[in-house]
Design a protein around this motif. Structure first.
Motif, mmCIF file in Angstrom:
data_model
loop_
_atom_site.group_PDB
_atom_site.id
_atom_site.type_symbol
_atom_site.label_atom_id
_atom_site.label_comp_id
_atom_site.label_asym_id
_atom_site.label_seq_id
_atom_site.Cartn_x
_atom_site.Cartn_y
_atom_site.Cartn_z
ATOM 1 N N ALA A 112 -9.406 -52.100 -48.183
ATOM 2 C CA ALA A 112 -8.230 -52.798 -47.673
ATOM 3 C C ALA A 112 -7.585 -53.556 -48.827
ATOM 4 O O ALA A 112 -8.277 -54.072 -49.710
ATOM 5 N N MET A 113 -6.250 -53.623 -48.832
ATOM 6 C CA MET A 113 -5.582 -54.321 -49.928
ATOM 7 C C MET A 113 -4.192 -54.774 -49.514
ATOM 8 O O MET A 113 -3.624 -54.284 -48.533
ATOM 9 N N ALA A 114 -3.657 -55.727 -50.271
ATOM 10 C CA ALA A 114 -2.289 -56.198 -50.104
ATOM 11 C C ALA A 114 -1.424 -55.516 -51.150
ATOM 12 O O ALA A 114 -1.793 -55.488 -52.332
ATOM 13 N N THR A 115 -0.274 -54.965 -50.736
ATOM 14 C CA THR A 115 0.549 -54.195 -51.670
ATOM 15 C C THR A 115 2.013 -54.619 -51.604
ATOM 16 O O THR A 115 2.511 -55.061 -50.570
ATOM 17 N N ILE A 116 2.682 -54.438 -52.736
ATOM 18 C CA ILE A 116 4.106 -54.735 -52.837
ATOM 19 C C ILE A 116 4.712 -53.857 -53.915
ATOM 20 O O ILE A 116 4.043 -53.524 -54.911
ATOM 21 N N ALA A 117 5.953 -53.454 -53.715
ATOM 22 C CA ALA A 117 6.691 -52.720 -54.744
ATOM 23 C C ALA A 117 8.095 -53.306 -54.831
ATOM 24 O O ALA A 117 8.649 -53.778 -53.838
ATOM 25 N N LEU A 118 8.648 -53.266 -56.028
ATOM 26 C CA LEU A 118 9.985 -53.805 -56.281
ATOM 27 C C LEU A 118 10.783 -52.780 -57.060
ATOM 28 O O LEU A 118 10.273 -52.150 -57.990
ATOM 29 N N ALA A 119 12.048 -52.616 -56.688
ATOM 30 C CA ALA A 119 12.953 -51.717 -57.394
ATOM 31 C C ALA A 119 14.308 -52.381 -57.532
ATOM 32 O O ALA A 119 14.616 -53.363 -56.841
ATOM 33 N N GLU A 120 15.119 -51.849 -58.433
ATOM 34 C CA GLU A 120 16.497 -52.311 -58.519
ATOM 35 C C GLU A 120 17.182 -52.016 -57.184
ATOM 36 O O GLU A 120 16.779 -51.111 -56.458
ATOM 37 N N LYS A 121 18.220 -52.758 -56.877
ATOM 38 C CA LYS A 121 18.915 -52.602 -55.598
ATOM 39 C C LYS A 121 19.298 -51.133 -55.389
ATOM 40 O O LYS A 121 19.874 -50.495 -56.258
ATOM 41 N N GLY A 122 18.951 -50.589 -54.212
ATOM 42 C CA GLY A 122 19.230 -49.188 -53.901
ATOM 43 C C GLY A 122 18.180 -48.222 -54.402
ATOM 44 O O GLY A 122 18.341 -47.009 -54.269
ATOM 45 N N GLY A 123 17.071 -48.753 -54.921
ATOM 46 C CA GLY A 123 16.072 -47.892 -55.539
ATOM 47 C C GLY A 123 15.094 -47.233 -54.583
ATOM 48 O O GLY A 123 14.462 -46.237 -54.939
ATOM 49 N N PHE A 124 14.929 -47.777 -53.374
ATOM 50 C CA PHE A 124 13.942 -47.234 -52.441
ATOM 51 C C PHE A 124 14.602 -46.462 -51.301
ATOM 52 O O PHE A 124 15.660 -46.851 -50.799
ATOM 53 N N LEU A 125 13.952 -45.387 -50.897
ATOM 54 C CA LEU A 125 14.331 -44.697 -49.673
ATOM 55 C C LEU A 125 14.111 -45.642 -48.497
ATOM 56 O O LEU A 125 13.036 -46.223 -48.358
ATOM 57 N N HIS A 126 15.114 -45.807 -47.652
ATOM 58 C CA HIS A 126 14.980 -46.663 -46.477
ATOM 59 C C HIS A 126 14.324 -45.838 -45.370
ATOM 60 O O HIS A 126 14.994 -45.256 -44.524
ATOM 61 N N ALA A 127 13.014 -45.808 -45.390
ATOM 62 C CA ALA A 127 12.270 -44.954 -44.458
ATOM 63 C C ALA A 127 11.973 -45.694 -43.160
ATOM 64 O O ALA A 127 11.435 -46.806 -43.195
ATOM 65 N N PRO A 128 12.303 -45.102 -42.027
ATOM 66 C CA PRO A 128 11.961 -45.734 -40.747
ATOM 67 C C PRO A 128 10.456 -45.698 -40.520
ATOM 68 O O PRO A 128 9.724 -44.937 -41.168
ATOM 69 N N ASP A 129 9.993 -46.508 -39.585
ATOM 70 C CA ASP A 129 8.557 -46.604 -39.305
ATOM 71 C C ASP A 129 8.129 -45.454 -38.395
ATOM 72 O O ASP A 129 7.842 -45.638 -37.211
ATOM 73 N N ILE A 130 8.109 -44.261 -38.983
ATOM 74 C CA ILE A 130 7.647 -43.058 -38.295
ATOM 75 C C ILE A 130 6.707 -42.327 -39.243
ATOM 76 O O ILE A 130 6.429 -42.794 -40.348
ATOM 77 N N TYR A 131 6.212 -41.161 -38.816
ATOM 78 C CA TYR A 131 5.327 -40.397 -39.682
ATOM 79 C C TYR A 131 6.088 -39.687 -40.793
ATOM 80 O O TYR A 131 7.257 -39.322 -40.641
ATOM 81 N N MET A 132 5.393 -39.497 -41.900
ATOM 82 C CA MET A 132 5.881 -38.685 -43.008
ATOM 83 C C MET A 132 4.780 -37.701 -43.389
ATOM 84 O O MET A 132 3.608 -38.076 -43.514
#
Length: 333
Positions: A112-132
């Motif tokens: 188990a772990m705590a995680t975080i990621a940071l990108a420049e504005k617009g850098g991440f896919l806005h993924a809904p909370d569904i399966y991938m």
């Protein structure tokens, strides 16, 4: 050579992110083995949210705990960071999973772990909370050596050729879920070894880029938000990853479209899920292959974290020694 202001800012920010994941991990560690996954998750969320107040960014949560009406903190769209109200700081998109492995924490299980990621504005896919549907392999391989449109047997044979080994030498990692029965059967029929994990598919994906983990491929369905977090880590550490959203009904398709995903069945590549300059940090709550868990003692605790930057390709491990007599435990829990 003197580093530029931008380089110094990036380095300082990377360490600030570690402090954020440390706070979440320390708070969650109070609940290890106590059977209450919701309490563990709530503690991690609250600690991470408050820790963000000191980070020198004007950040927006794009992968978080849910919508504003579902989550009191770290909800999608929430502004975080030292400059969130005043502006003037660097704009950033934030992806968080304050406690990956809530059930693992409640049961005292590994990884188990705590995680975080940071990108420049617009850098991440806005993924809904569904399966991938996810597929990942490590670095140093030919482009598109595997494909989500190929069979398991085809992917294993292609990967074995690229690695100059037999299929029987490959290890495939996947979540231990009923939905993966056919994948599991196909892997074993092809002769590959399989590593089944109970939870934590961010660390499962990241494992393909860590030789000591002994994982050659990650496959299977998992949360789409966790897919983006994993992609951020791979952008920093190296590897290939592909993801395709899985919809249960039309409402989920409409939800994805409202978040800017105009091609619902598109296969997203690594660089499309996490682009530009990316940072990733994680702190272990319980011990796993990548990180040691929080070790508590009278008056303090040790933490073990990892921080990565895509700009430099640097991966650092950080061991924190926390003195609760100086910084009271109430501050982090």
């Amino acid at each position: 050579m003197t580093p530029t202001d931008g380089q110094v800012t990036d380095r300082n920010l990377a360490l600030e992110l570690v402090r954020v994941t440390e706070a979440a991990a320390l708070a969650a560690s109070n609940w290890v083995g106590k059977g209450d996954k919701n309490a563990a998750d709530g503690a991690a969320v609250e600690a991470m949210r408050h820790a963000f107040d000191t980070v020198a960014i004007d950040g927006t949560v794009v992968i978080g705990e849910g919508e504003m009406d579902e989550a009191p903190m770290l909800y999608i769209g929430e502004k975080v960071g030292l400059y969130a109200k005043s502006g003037g700081g660097p704009l950033a998109d934030i992806a968080v999973d304050p406690l990956e492995g809530t059930s693992l924490t409640a049961k005292g299980g590994p990884n188990a772990m705590a995680t975080i990621a940071l990108a420049e504005k617009g850098g991440f896919l806005h993924a809904p909370d569904i399966y991938m549907d996810k597929l990942a392999v490590g670095p140093g391989l030919p482009n598109d050596v595997v494909s989500l449109d190929a069979t398991m047997e085809q992917n294993l044979k292609s990967l074995a050729r690229a690695k100059k080994c037999d299929v029987g030498d490959l290890t495939v990692c996947m979540l231990d879920r009923d939905r993966h029965k056919e994948l599991l059967k196909a892997c074993r029929a092809a002769g590959a070894r399989v590593m089944l994990i109970p939870d934590g598919d961010v660390s499962g994906v990241v494992a393909v880029s860590q030789p000591e983990a002994g994982v050659d491929m990650y496959v299977g369905w998992g949360g789409a938000p966790e897919g983006v977090l994993a992609a951020a880590a791979l952008r920093c550490i190296g590897g290939q990853m592909y993801g395709r959203l899985i919809y249960e009904d039309d409402s989920q398709i409409e939800r994805a479209k409202s978040m800017g995903i105009t091609e619902p069945n598109r296969i997203f590549r690594l660089e499309e899920m996490a682009k530009g300059n990316v940072m990733f940090a994680a702190t272990g709550v319980t011990t796993g292959p990548m990180l040691k868990g929080v070790r508590r003692f009278g008056g303090g605790a040790f933490t073990h974290s990892i921080v990565m930057r895509s700009k430099s390709g640097t991966v650092r491990y950080v061991e924190g020694h926390h003195n609760f007599n100086v910084k009271p435990v109430s501050f982090i829990a």
